[in-house]
Structures are given as C-alpha cells and as structure tokens.
Design a protein around this motif. Structure first.
Motif, PDB file in Angstrom:
ATOM      1  N   ARG A   1       0.837  -1.380  -0.138  1.00 29.41           N
ATOM      2  CA  ARG A   1      -0.042  -0.061   0.019  1.00 29.41           C
ATOM      3  C   ARG A   1       0.882   1.206  -0.182  1.00 29.41           C
ATOM      4  O   ARG A   1       1.852   1.608   0.583  1.00 29.41           O
ATOM      5  N   PHE A   2       0.320   2.348  -0.862  1.00 27.51           N
ATOM      6  CA  PHE A   2       1.207   3.479  -1.059  1.00 27.51           C
ATOM      7  C   PHE A   2       0.375   4.468  -0.875  1.00 27.51           C
ATOM      8  O   PHE A   2      -0.731   4.866  -1.653  1.00 27.51           O
ATOM      9  N   ASP A   3       0.631   5.524   0.132  1.00 27.26           N
ATOM     10  CA  ASP A   3      -0.305   6.662   0.352  1.00 27.26           C
ATOM     11  C   ASP A   3       0.548   7.947   0.323  1.00 27.26           C
ATOM     12  O   ASP A   3       1.534   8.014   0.909  1.00 27.26           O
ATOM     13  N   VAL A   4      -0.113   8.889  -0.305  1.00 30.63           N
ATOM     14  CA  VAL A   4       0.427  10.071  -0.248  1.00 30.63           C
ATOM     15  C   VAL A   4      -0.666  11.152  -0.128  1.00 30.63           C
ATOM     16  O   VAL A   4      -1.635  11.291  -0.504  1.00 30.63           O
ATOM     17  N   THR A   5      -0.267  12.209   0.817  1.00 34.95           N
ATOM     18  CA  THR A   5      -1.211  13.348   1.069  1.00 34.95           C
ATOM     19  C   THR A   5      -0.495  14.672   1.075  1.00 34.95           C
ATOM     20  O   THR A   5       0.710  14.679   1.711  1.00 34.95           O
ATOM     21  N   CYS A   6      -1.174  15.584   0.332  1.00 31.92           N
ATOM     22  CA  CYS A   6      -0.491  17.016   0.149  1.00 31.92           C
ATOM     23  C   CYS A   6      -0.904  17.994   1.354  1.00 31.92           C
ATOM     24  O   CYS A   6      -2.273  18.138   1.186  1.00 31.92           O
ATOM     25  N   PHE A   7      -0.134  18.625   2.067  1.00 29.99           N
ATOM     26  CA  PHE A   7      -1.028  19.629   2.984  1.00 29.99           C
ATOM     27  C   PHE A   7      -0.502  21.039   2.564  1.00 29.99           C
ATOM     28  O   PHE A   7      -0.999  21.892   2.967  1.00 29.99           O
ATOM     29  N   GLU A   8       0.512  21.171   1.515  1.00 24.65           N
ATOM     30  CA  GLU A   8       0.666  22.577   1.122  1.00 24.65           C
ATOM     31  C   GLU A   8       1.534  22.416  -0.204  1.00 24.65           C
ATOM     32  O   GLU A   8       1.920  21.616  -0.252  1.00 24.65           O
ATOM     33  N   GLY A   9       1.286  23.263  -1.130  1.00 30.38           N
ATOM     34  CA  GLY A   9       1.707  23.379  -2.536  1.00 30.38           C
ATOM     35  C   GLY A   9       1.376  22.210  -3.402  1.00 30.38           C
ATOM     36  O   GLY A   9       0.019  21.780  -3.358  1.00 30.38           O
ATOM     37  N   ARG A  10       2.108  21.861  -4.265  1.00 27.73           N
ATOM     38  CA  ARG A  10       1.561  20.528  -5.230  1.00 27.73           C
ATOM     39  C   ARG A  10       2.713  19.547  -4.899  1.00 27.73           C
ATOM     40  O   ARG A  10       3.838  19.434  -5.049  1.00 27.73           O
ATOM     41  N   VAL A  11       2.200  18.411  -5.305  1.00 28.01           N
ATOM     42  CA  VAL A  11       2.977  17.030  -5.409  1.00 28.01           C
ATOM     43  C   VAL A  11       2.889  16.180  -6.616  1.00 28.01           C
ATOM     44  O   VAL A  11       1.509  16.111  -6.888  1.00 28.01           O
ATOM     45  N   LYS A  12       3.695  15.623  -7.463  1.00 27.57           N
ATOM     46  CA  LYS A  12       3.208  14.838  -8.334  1.00 27.57           C
ATOM     47  C   LYS A  12       3.683  13.312  -7.935  1.00 27.57           C
ATOM     48  O   LYS A  12       4.867  13.215  -7.598  1.00 27.57           O
ATOM     49  N   VAL A  13       2.842  12.491  -8.022  1.00 33.02           N
ATOM     50  CA  VAL A  13       2.857  10.899  -7.682  1.00 33.02           C
ATOM     51  C   VAL A  13       2.923  10.065  -8.706  1.00 33.02           C
ATOM     52  O   VAL A  13       2.094  10.201  -9.542  1.00 33.02           O
ATOM     53  N   ASN A  14       4.043   9.404  -8.625  1.00 31.03           N
ATOM     54  CA  ASN A  14       4.187   8.281  -9.700  1.00 31.03           C
ATOM     55  C   ASN A  14       4.030   6.989  -9.299  1.00 31.03           C
ATOM     56  O   ASN A  14       4.708   6.619  -8.132  1.00 31.03           O
ATOM     57  N   TYR A  15       3.100   6.131  -9.637  1.00 36.15           N
ATOM     58  CA  TYR A  15       2.947   4.838  -8.929  1.00 36.15           C
ATOM     59  C   TYR A  15       2.529   3.756 -10.211  1.00 36.15           C
ATOM     60  O   TYR A  15       1.727   3.941 -11.143  1.00 36.15           O
ATOM     61  N   LYS A  16       3.536   2.864 -10.507  1.00 32.48           N
ATOM     62  CA  LYS A  16       3.621   2.082 -11.575  1.00 32.48           C
ATOM     63  C   LYS A  16       3.571   2.901 -12.710  1.00 32.48           C
ATOM     64  O   LYS A  16       4.345   3.621 -13.217  1.00 32.48           O
TER      65      LYS A  16
END
Length: 301
Positions: free
Chosen positions: A178-193
């Motif tokens: 399991r892979f979890d990502v949460t953004c609290f400020e700004g921007r994030v780019k998530v790469n999964y597979k």
C-alpha cells in the motif's frame, strides 16, 4: 669509559662476586666470554693480551655508519596522512546518510537544505549529502512527513512509487503493498507504476496492489500521527495491527481472526488499551495481555 673499566677488571679477575654476577647478566657478556676463551687457546710466541683487549674495546666502541632515513620516512608518513585524509573526505562526502525511527519512536531531522523530515515509527530514510542542492533525492522505507524548503526538484523514492515536489509539505507512506500520499501545502506529483497523479493542498491518494483505491480531500493541516493519532482509510486489519505494533513496540497475535477485513477510523498512539478496545469492539473481537509486550486478539465466543 665505565664499560671499558669493567671489561679490564673482569679480564684481570679483580671483580667481586656481586660485580661478576652483574657483569654476566649483561647482553655482551657471552661475546666477551667467547673472545676470552678463544684467545686463551691461541699459541703464538709473542701474544700481546693487552693489544687484543684494546682491539676488542676499540671495535665495540666504534660508531657504526648510520644512513639518515628521516627525510624518506617523513615523506612516507606525509603520503599516508594525505591518502588517509583523502579517503576520509571521500567517505564523508559521497557515502550515504541514514536516519532511522525505531518501533515506538518518532524522529525529526533536517536535510542539508534545512528541509524538515519527521519519521514515523519503524521507518528509515537514506540520502547523500554530496551536491544535495542540485540533487534533492532520497529513499524512504516506511512513513515520513516532509516540510520541503524551496529549491530545485525534491524526490522521495519508495519501493512502491515516487513523489516529486518543489517546495511543500506532504506525507508519504509505503507499507507492504500500500502506497499513500497526502499533500498539506503546495503541489506534489505522485508516480505509481504507470499512473501519475498531481495532488494539491488537502488532497490524498492511495494505491494498493496496482490499483488506485482512494483519491479524496482531507481537512487536517498535518498528519495525525504527529499528534498521537493514527488515521486509517479502508485499511486491511492486518496493516492496522502492524502499525499498532510499530507505534507501541509490542507484538500482537491475531492468527485466529480474519485480518483481511477493512478498517476506517482513528486510533490513539499513546494509549494501547484504548487503541485495542477501539479496534476490537468494531469486529466483535476481544484482546488480552499475555506478557508486558505481547497481546492476543481473538473472536468472542
């Protein structure tokens, strides 16, 4: 001079018993004894004992020729020091740095650019200080909350996926599949597979077994685990129990229950009895304490 006097006194037989005993203990005594015995066996018509003694004394006192090696040794020592310092510099500069949070602990540290990282229990981060401002890249095993200083691209790599940002605050968790990502400020780019998701403030995404299972909005300003609470959303019971074990540094035997059931909710990370009671009451389970650090969870019959 004293040595020569003792040698002459010994040859003439004028030493006392104490002086003779002391003289015989010296390192050169055996050599003198051999010379004396050999000399006594020579049959020359005009043997000059005093001349022989003088030659022996002169040979013993003759200063040997010494080759000064100090310059060579100095150069060798200097070379060793230079090499040693070079290796030390290379090791400290290019080797990886590791930060670890043991079970039951959390740790906060700063990266070379003053980005702040808080590691959750049972987690580890590896990174290289060399050229950090140009290559802000690290490896995460577990869960961490990042407050990234502004600068060039910042990347977090895990075995399940990658997160890339510029300057922001976000949480990454990679446990089991399991892979979890949460953004609290700004921007994030998530790469999964082969999937890519861009998160903005207040957005979270979760993947499990190659599938995106959650993409929603959160109202919290930081991860709840930094304030003694664990938040789970559609999490398998086995994963929840593993997280409880990390937070409290305990062992839970739940082999007799269905650990594939899903759980959503909050559990405290500073009171083990409340945590287990909150969890077991939902699934008609009970828990008991077998030792100081071991608990058993089973179905109520």
């Amino acid at each position: 001079m004293e040595e020569n006097y003792k040698l002459a006194k010994w040859l003439s037989g004028e030493m006392t018993d104490a002086e003779l005993k002391e003289f015989q203990a010296e390192a050169d005594y055996q050599l003198y004894e051999k010379i004396k015995n050999y000399s006594s066996q020579l049959e020359t018509p005009n043997f000059d004992g005093e001349k022989v003694l003088s030659n022996v004394i002169a040979a013993k006192n003759k200063t040997p020729k010494v080759i000064d090696l100090k310059p060579n040794w100095f150069l060798r020592i200097a070379a060793v020091l230079v090499i040693g310092l070079g290796l030390l510099f290379t090791f400290n500069t290019f080797s990886s740095s590791n930060e670890v949070a043991l079970n039951g602990k959390q740790t906060t540290f700063l990266l070379p650019d003053n980005s702040e990282v808080t590691l959750n229990s049972g987690s580890e981060i590896e990174y290289k200080k060399w050229n950090w401002d140009e290559n802000r890249n690290l490896n995460l095993d577990g869960e961490a909350y990042f407050k990234v200083a502004k600068g060039k691209k910042f990347e977090v790599n895990t075995t399940l996926g990658k997160v890339a940002v510029l300057g922001t605050q976000f949480n990454v968790k990679a446990r089991n599949n399991r892979f979890d990502v949460t953004c609290f400020e700004g921007r994030v780019k998530v790469n999964y597979k082969n999937q890519e998701v861009v998160l903005t403030k207040g957005k979270t995404v979760s993947f499990e077994n190659d599938v995106k299972i959650i993409e929603q909005t959160v109202s919290d300003s930081k991860p709840l685990w930094t304030s003694n609470e664990m938040l789970f959303e559609k999490e398998k019971l086995v994963n929840v129990l593993e997280e409880i074990q990390r937070q409290y540094d305990i062992t839970i035997d739940a082999t007799k229950v269905n650990s594939e059931q899903l759980f959503s909710g909050k559990i405290p990370s500073n009171n083990i009895d409340v945590a287990l009671q909150s969890l077991t009451s939902i699934y008609h389970l009970k828990y008991s304490k077998s030792t100081n650090s071991k608990y058993v969870i089973e179905e109520i019959k």
